[in-house]
Write a protein that holds these residues in place. Structure first.
Motif, PDB file in Angstrom:
ATOM      1  N   PRO A 141       0.811  -1.217  -0.053  1.00  8.33           N
ATOM      2  CA  PRO A 141      -0.084  -0.019  -0.058  1.00  8.33           C
ATOM      3  C   PRO A 141       0.738   1.224  -0.174  1.00  8.33           C
ATOM      4  O   PRO A 141       2.089   1.164   0.419  1.00  8.33           O
ATOM      5  CB  PRO A 141      -0.755   0.013   1.416  1.00  8.33           C
ATOM      6  N   ALA A 142       0.415   2.302  -0.315  1.00  3.83           N
ATOM      7  CA  ALA A 142       0.954   3.683  -0.433  1.00  3.83           C
ATOM      8  C   ALA A 142       0.181   4.745   0.026  1.00  3.83           C
ATOM      9  O   ALA A 142      -1.163   4.586  -0.179  1.00  3.83           O
ATOM     10  CB  ALA A 142       1.523   4.105  -1.854  1.00  3.83           C
ATOM     11  N   VAL A 143       0.802   5.678   0.612  1.00  2.00           N
ATOM     12  CA  VAL A 143       0.106   6.675   1.281  1.00  2.00           C
ATOM     13  C   VAL A 143       0.897   8.004   0.888  1.00  2.00           C
ATOM     14  O   VAL A 143       1.905   7.963   0.407  1.00  2.00           O
ATOM     15  CB  VAL A 143      -0.014   6.938   2.584  1.00  2.00           C
ATOM     16  N   SER A 144       0.253   9.096   0.926  1.00  2.00           N
ATOM     17  CA  SER A 144       1.196  10.550   0.880  1.00  2.00           C
ATOM     18  C   SER A 144       2.244  10.654   1.651  1.00  2.00           C
ATOM     19  O   SER A 144       2.118  10.304   2.761  1.00  2.00           O
ATOM     20  CB  SER A 144       0.261  11.485   0.887  1.00  2.00           C
ATOM     21  N   LYS A 145       3.255  11.452   1.057  1.00  2.00           N
ATOM     22  CA  LYS A 145       4.336  11.448   1.805  1.00  2.00           C
ATOM     23  C   LYS A 145       4.267  12.393   3.131  1.00  2.00           C
ATOM     24  O   LYS A 145       3.658  13.281   2.876  1.00  2.00           O
ATOM     25  CB  LYS A 145       5.483  12.288   0.839  1.00  2.00           C
ATOM     26  N   GLY A 146       4.684  11.585   4.217  1.00  2.00           N
ATOM     27  CA  GLY A 146       4.389  12.351   5.482  1.00  2.00           C
ATOM     28  C   GLY A 146       3.299  12.188   6.286  1.00  2.00           C
ATOM     29  O   GLY A 146       3.081  12.524   7.125  1.00  2.00           O
ATOM     30  N   ASN A 147       2.336  11.132   5.623  1.00  2.00           N
ATOM     31  CA  ASN A 147       1.079  10.889   6.353  1.00  2.00           C
ATOM     32  C   ASN A 147       1.383   9.764   7.189  1.00  2.00           C
ATOM     33  O   ASN A 147       1.020   8.572   7.243  1.00  2.00           O
ATOM     34  CB  ASN A 147       0.022  10.479   5.186  1.00  2.00           C
ATOM     35  N   GLU A 148       2.016  10.142   8.349  1.00  7.65           N
ATOM     36  CA  GLU A 148       2.599   9.143   9.167  1.00  7.65           C
ATOM     37  C   GLU A 148       1.333   8.290  10.029  1.00  7.65           C
ATOM     38  O   GLU A 148       1.577   7.448  10.243  1.00  7.65           O
ATOM     39  CB  GLU A 148       3.599   9.765  10.266  1.00  7.65           C
ATOM     40  N   THR A 149       0.248   9.011  10.376  1.00  4.00           N
ATOM     41  CA  THR A 149      -0.566   8.282  11.303  1.00  4.00           C
ATOM     42  C   THR A 149      -1.206   7.230  10.349  1.00  4.00           C
ATOM     43  O   THR A 149      -1.629   6.025  11.036  1.00  4.00           O
ATOM     44  CB  THR A 149      -1.777   9.215  11.745  1.00  4.00           C
ATOM     45  N   LEU A 150      -1.767   7.507   9.137  1.00  2.89           N
ATOM     46  CA  LEU A 150      -2.383   6.545   8.388  1.00  2.89           C
ATOM     47  C   LEU A 150      -1.285   5.538   8.038  1.00  2.89           C
ATOM     48  O   LEU A 150      -1.636   4.270   7.985  1.00  2.89           O
ATOM     49  CB  LEU A 150      -2.786   7.315   6.974  1.00  2.89           C
ATOM     50  N   LEU A 151      -0.246   5.656   7.896  1.00  3.81           N
ATOM     51  CA  LEU A 151       0.946   4.764   7.486  1.00  3.81           C
ATOM     52  C   LEU A 151       1.069   3.807   8.657  1.00  3.81           C
ATOM     53  O   LEU A 151       1.291   2.620   8.545  1.00  3.81           O
ATOM     54  CB  LEU A 151       2.233   5.443   7.123  1.00  3.81           C
ATOM     55  N   ASN A 152       1.265   4.364   9.474  1.00  2.72           N
ATOM     56  CA  ASN A 152       1.393   3.462  10.885  1.00  2.72           C
ATOM     57  C   ASN A 152       0.155   2.353  11.245  1.00  2.72           C
ATOM     58  O   ASN A 152       0.427   1.405  11.525  1.00  2.72           O
ATOM     59  CB  ASN A 152       1.512   4.191  12.092  1.00  2.72           C
ATOM     60  N   ALA A 153      -0.933   2.833  10.879  1.00  5.43           N
ATOM     61  CA  ALA A 153      -2.188   2.314  11.086  1.00  5.43           C
ATOM     62  C   ALA A 153      -2.208   1.165  10.172  1.00  5.43           C
ATOM     63  O   ALA A 153      -2.663   0.072  10.635  1.00  5.43           O
ATOM     64  CB  ALA A 153      -3.573   3.209  10.868  1.00  5.43           C
ATOM     65  N   ILE A 154      -2.033   1.503   8.856  1.00  2.00           N
ATOM     66  CA  ILE A 154      -1.944   0.209   7.906  1.00  2.00           C
ATOM     67  C   ILE A 154      -0.614  -0.683   8.266  1.00  2.00           C
ATOM     68  O   ILE A 154      -1.062  -1.912   8.063  1.00  2.00           O
ATOM     69  CB  ILE A 154      -1.550   0.980   6.418  1.00  2.00           C
ATOM     70  N   ASN A 155       0.139  -0.097   8.564  1.00  2.00           N
ATOM     71  CA  ASN A 155       1.401  -1.407   9.109  1.00  2.00           C
ATOM     72  C   ASN A 155       0.750  -1.999  10.333  1.00  2.00           C
ATOM     73  O   ASN A 155       1.199  -3.351  10.119  1.00  2.00           O
ATOM     74  CB  ASN A 155       2.623  -0.664   9.540  1.00  2.00           C
ATOM     75  N   ASP A 156       0.261  -1.393  11.076  1.00  5.17           N
ATOM     76  CA  ASP A 156      -0.146  -2.348  12.160  1.00  5.17           C
ATOM     77  C   ASP A 156      -1.224  -3.450  11.970  1.00  5.17           C
ATOM     78  O   ASP A 156      -1.402  -4.442  12.445  1.00  5.17           O
ATOM     79  CB  ASP A 156      -0.901  -1.239  13.391  1.00  5.17           C
ATOM     80  N   GLU A 157      -2.012  -2.684  10.861  1.00  7.29           N
ATOM     81  CA  GLU A 157      -3.167  -3.631  10.459  1.00  7.29           C
ATOM     82  C   GLU A 157      -2.448  -4.953   9.555  1.00  7.29           C
ATOM     83  O   GLU A 157      -2.917  -6.072   9.733  1.00  7.29           O
ATOM     84  CB  GLU A 157      -4.069  -2.907   9.310  1.00  7.29           C
ATOM     85  N   ILE A 158      -1.378  -4.668   8.692  1.00 10.96           N
ATOM     86  CA  ILE A 158      -0.908  -5.871   8.034  1.00 10.96           C
ATOM     87  C   ILE A 158      -0.017  -6.831   8.847  1.00 10.96           C
ATOM     88  O   ILE A 158      -0.112  -7.888   8.777  1.00 10.96           O
ATOM     89  CB  ILE A 158       0.071  -5.065   6.827  1.00 10.96           C
ATOM     90  N   LYS A 159       0.485  -6.261   9.995  1.00  7.16           N
ATOM     91  CA  LYS A 159       1.012  -7.323  11.019  1.00  7.16           C
ATOM     92  C   LYS A 159       0.051  -7.837  11.877  1.00  7.16           C
ATOM     93  O   LYS A 159       0.316  -9.118  11.718  1.00  7.16           O
ATOM     94  CB  LYS A 159       1.762  -6.225  12.227  1.00  7.16           C
ATOM     95  N   ALA A 160      -1.012  -7.417  12.260  1.00  2.00           N
ATOM     96  CA  ALA A 160      -2.127  -8.233  12.870  1.00  2.00           C
ATOM     97  C   ALA A 160      -2.872  -9.255  11.780  1.00  2.00           C
ATOM     98  O   ALA A 160      -3.124  -9.967  12.321  1.00  2.00           O
ATOM     99  CB  ALA A 160      -3.273  -7.086  13.179  1.00  2.00           C
ATOM    100  N   LEU A 161      -2.978  -8.716  10.705  1.00  8.90           N
ATOM    101  CA  LEU A 161      -3.635  -9.746   9.612  1.00  8.90           C
ATOM    102  C   LEU A 161      -2.601 -10.960   9.646  1.00  8.90           C
ATOM    103  O   LEU A 161      -3.395 -11.957   9.117  1.00  8.90           O
ATOM    104  CB  LEU A 161      -3.971  -9.100   8.334  1.00  8.90           C
ATOM    105  N   GLY A 162      -1.384 -10.848   9.439  1.00  7.22           N
ATOM    106  CA  GLY A 162      -0.545 -11.862   9.291  1.00  7.22           C
ATOM    107  C   GLY A 162      -0.858 -13.012  10.177  1.00  7.22           C
ATOM    108  O   GLY A 162      -0.316 -14.060  10.215  1.00  7.22           O
TER     109      GLY A 162
END
Length: 291
Positions: free
Chosen positions: A235-256
């Motif tokens: 997945p990709a988000v806008s440069k600097g959108n850390e809150t959304l990026l972190n949420a997606i990373n947490d989601e991918i880890k949990a889904l794993g």
């Protein structure tokens, strides 16, 4: 001819001011609320949750990864993930059709919050967007008609053109590594496929795409199943959108932890690729062999 009434600059400014104030009083999924130093706009995770809808850019013509079915519904591997992401964030999902060449632009201008359009991670793209953890492996491949199967690019006929889609890693790879191969460029997957079917010599794209094409269309062979380096889809988000990026990373880890992407594969890709490709294509929890 219509006559226009002249208004003073002050009156015009006042009118514009009132108009802008009125527009700002209501939330809109089309408007991004935060701008970075270089002008890139995006909505933070809190802003997305407050709005209640996440805008996700996907392909509408790339079966089985992102496409619109006969009922007008989005389907595919990326959509399966997008639905779950929105559900776990507690928001509705609005899918926005994009083409390969528009993916970065759609993020930078705030048209979408996330891109889930079979987006290959590259260093060049990472300078313009922020990639989350990967959820799939990919390489490049080349498909051609059975009557003249292309198995190597080293003896390419200078009179022939290679079909590619603008904005893809195939276009970049061939331009950099095989500059003498003329490229026949298209903006969409549908037009690239049509070009191959209408007498094209060969089509270079993600190996997952060309393998799927050959399996679904008798008369074509993937003579080069792996070209260039092994890459990942993320997945990709806008440069600097850390809150959304972190949420997606947490989601991918949990889904794993629940083998979600294997379930995704079995629900959306197994009919195309069978079970033989499952473990080589699927990435769980964002962890690849390179990690």
């Amino acid at each position: 001819m219509k006559k226009f009434t002249k208004v003073s600059a002050a009156a015009l400014a006042a009118t514009l001011s009132l108009s802008l104030a009125a527009c700002g009083s209501s939330a809109s999924t089309d408007a991004a609320s935060t701008a970075s130093a270089d002008g890139v706009v995006y909505r933070t995770l809190d802003e997305i949750k407050a709005d209640g809808t996440i805008n996700i850019g996907v392909f509408s013509d790339k079966n089985p990864f992102g496409y619109v079915d006969e009922n007008g519904e989005y389907q595919g591997y990326d959509i399966y993930f997008g639905n779950r992401l929105a559900e776990d964030l507690g928001v509705k999902v609005n899918y926005v059709s994009t083409e390969a060449a528009n993916r970065i632009e759609y993020l930078q201008t705030g048209k979408v919050d996330v891109i889930l359009a079979n987006f290959t991670v590259t260093p060049e793209r990472a300078e313009e967007v922020d990639f989350a953890l990967p959820y799939m492996n990919v390489a490049l491949g080349v498909v051609s008609p059975d009557s003249s199967v292309v198995t190597t690019l080293d003896n390419w006929n200078a009179d022939d053109q290679m079909i590619v889609i603008s904005g893809t890693t195939a276009e970049t790879y061939l331009t950099q590594n095989y500059p003498d191969i003329p490229l026949q460029k298209y903006d969409s997957y549908a037009t690239a496929k049509s070009a191959l079917e209408n007498g094209g010599v060969a089509w270079a794209n993600d190996n997952t795409e060309v393998i799927a094409f050959a399996k679904q269309n008798p008369g074509y062979t993937v003579g080069i199943p792996s070209l260039g380096s092994q890459d990942t889809i993320a997945p990709a988000v806008s440069k600097g959108n850390e809150t959304l990026l972190n949420a997606i990373n947490d989601e991918i880890k949990a889904l794993g932890e629940e083998n979600f992407f294997h379930k995704d594969y079995e629900a959306t890709l197994v009919d195309t690729y069978g079970t033989d490709y499952e473990n080589s294509l699927v990435v769980e929890g964002g962890v690849t062999s390179a990690n």
